[in-house]
Design an enzyme around this catalytic site. Structure first.
Site, PDB file in Angstrom:
ATOM      1  CG  ASP A   1      -0.269   0.585   2.526  1.00 23.11           C
ATOM      2  OD1 ASP A   1       0.595  -0.192   3.075  1.00 23.11           O
ATOM      3  OD2 ASP A   1      -0.803   0.364   3.520  1.00 23.11           O
TER       4      ASP A   1
ATOM      5  CE1 TYR B   1       7.923   3.665   0.939  1.00 20.03           C
ATOM      6  CE2 TYR B   1       7.441   4.744  -0.460  1.00 20.03           C
ATOM      7  CZ  TYR B   1       7.817   3.478   0.027  1.00 20.03           C
ATOM      8  OH  TYR B   1       8.897   3.235  -0.275  1.00 20.03           O
TER       9      TYR B   1
ATOM     10  CG  PHE C   1       8.736  -0.450  -3.317  1.00 19.63           C
ATOM     11  CD1 PHE C   1       9.301  -0.804  -2.749  1.00 19.63           C
ATOM     12  CD2 PHE C   1       8.448  -1.485  -4.326  1.00 19.63           C
ATOM     13  CE1 PHE C   1       8.525  -2.399  -1.778  1.00 19.63           C
ATOM     14  CE2 PHE C   1       7.868  -2.905  -4.200  1.00 19.63           C
ATOM     15  CZ  PHE C   1       8.125  -3.050  -2.863  1.00 19.63           C
TER      16      PHE C   1
ATOM     17  CG  HIS D   1       8.940  -6.140   1.470  1.00 25.04           C
ATOM     18  ND1 HIS D   1       9.708  -5.192   1.751  1.00 25.04           N
ATOM     19  CD2 HIS D   1       8.053  -5.587   0.646  1.00 25.04           C
ATOM     20  CE1 HIS D   1       8.518  -4.054   1.856  1.00 25.04           C
ATOM     21  NE2 HIS D   1       7.881  -4.144   1.034  1.00 25.04           N
TER      22      HIS D   1
END
Length: 275
Positions: free
Chosen positions: A103, A105, A116, A239
């Site tokens: 989701d 930031y 990202f 991740h």
């Protein structure tokens, strides 16, 4: 770990480590954020419109709209300002690579509608820092832009055909995963499926358990659309969060995904990405 309201505790999320940053209400309110549920006004590449319109006309799409209207009416600060920005900068016909996030930031000024990515001038979050670190160490990456500490925006990737897609397209200020399992995932699964159905070979970068849960969807759609052609390239690793980037069996740092993606694209006649 406690979970935000509306988020099931068993979600396979790979969360960023919390940053001890205190944010004033004024800073949150004055940063770019969503002000109304008005998807008809959000920029969108035309070839994504059938996928998006089907979702918006569905019961789930209407539920997402009602939920966001209610949260806005209650005073919630919601990011990003343009939830469909990834679909605006990268048309379906342009997609070469898909990078799946979770989701947006949740800090003021950070989210810019691309997984990202952060707006220029915003300090790099830990995961983004590790992404740039991995590109710098990848011996197969022949062409990349020197990352500047003042610019963590990945718009240049999106413009080259990298679809930077979050599974959930909105989030509330200071509440990671606050809009998870409210319905956005139905749309983003449809987007992943639409890309997987392409006749052209694609690269999917799946980092962490949440992104890797889409492997079956990608494989099923790809097998249907490309039964006699080369399969899409699906790359998996942990991740890039510092909590998992070095953890076995598939650490993110050292994964070599960016060089592998470019080699695959060149092998199939596509221009490599300038990372």
């Amino acid at each position: 770990m406690q979970t935000p309201q509306g988020l099931q505790a068993n979600l396979p999320f790979d969360l960023e480590p919390a940053s001890p940053v205190s944010v004033s209400a004024h800073a949150a309110a004055t940063s770019p954020h969503l002000t109304a549920w008005a998807p008809e006004n959000w920029p969108l590449a035309e070839d994504w419109r059938p996928v998006v319109d089907r979702f918006l006309a569905s019961d789930t799409g209407r539920q997402v709209g009602e939920f966001i209207r209610q949260r806005l009416a209650s005073g919630a600060i919601i990011y990003p300002q343009q939830p469909f920005r990834a679909l605006s900068l990268t048309s379906l016909a342009q997609v070469k690579v898909v990078i799946l996030g979770q989701d947006p930031y949740h800090g003021p000024g950070q989210a810019e509608g691309l997984a990202f990515s952060v707006a220029p001038g915003v300090k790099w979050p830990p995961s983004l820092r590790n992404i740039f670190k991995e590109i710098a160490r990848d011996s197969l990456v022949q062409n990349s832009v020197q990352a500047s500490s003042s610019n963590g925006s990945l718009v240049r990737w999106a413009q080259q055909g990298v679809l930077l897609l979050n599974a959930c397209l909105t989030v509330e200020e200071g509440r990671p995963a606050s809009h998870a399992q409210r319905g956005w995932e139905v749309l983003t699964d449809a987007i992943v499926k639409a890309v997987s159905l392409s006749e052209h070979p694609m690269v999917f970068m799946l980092w962490g358990a949440h992104a890797q849960s889409k492997q079956a969807l990608i494989a099923e759609a790809g097998a249907h659309s490309r039964p006699t052609r080369s399969p899409h390239l699906v790359l998996t690793a942990n991740h890039p969060s510092p909590l998992s980037a070095l953890r076995p069996p598939k650490p993110f740092l050292g994964c070599g995904h960016f060089g592998q993606a470019n080699a695959f694209l060149q092998q199939h006649g596509s221009t490599p990405i300038v990372w």
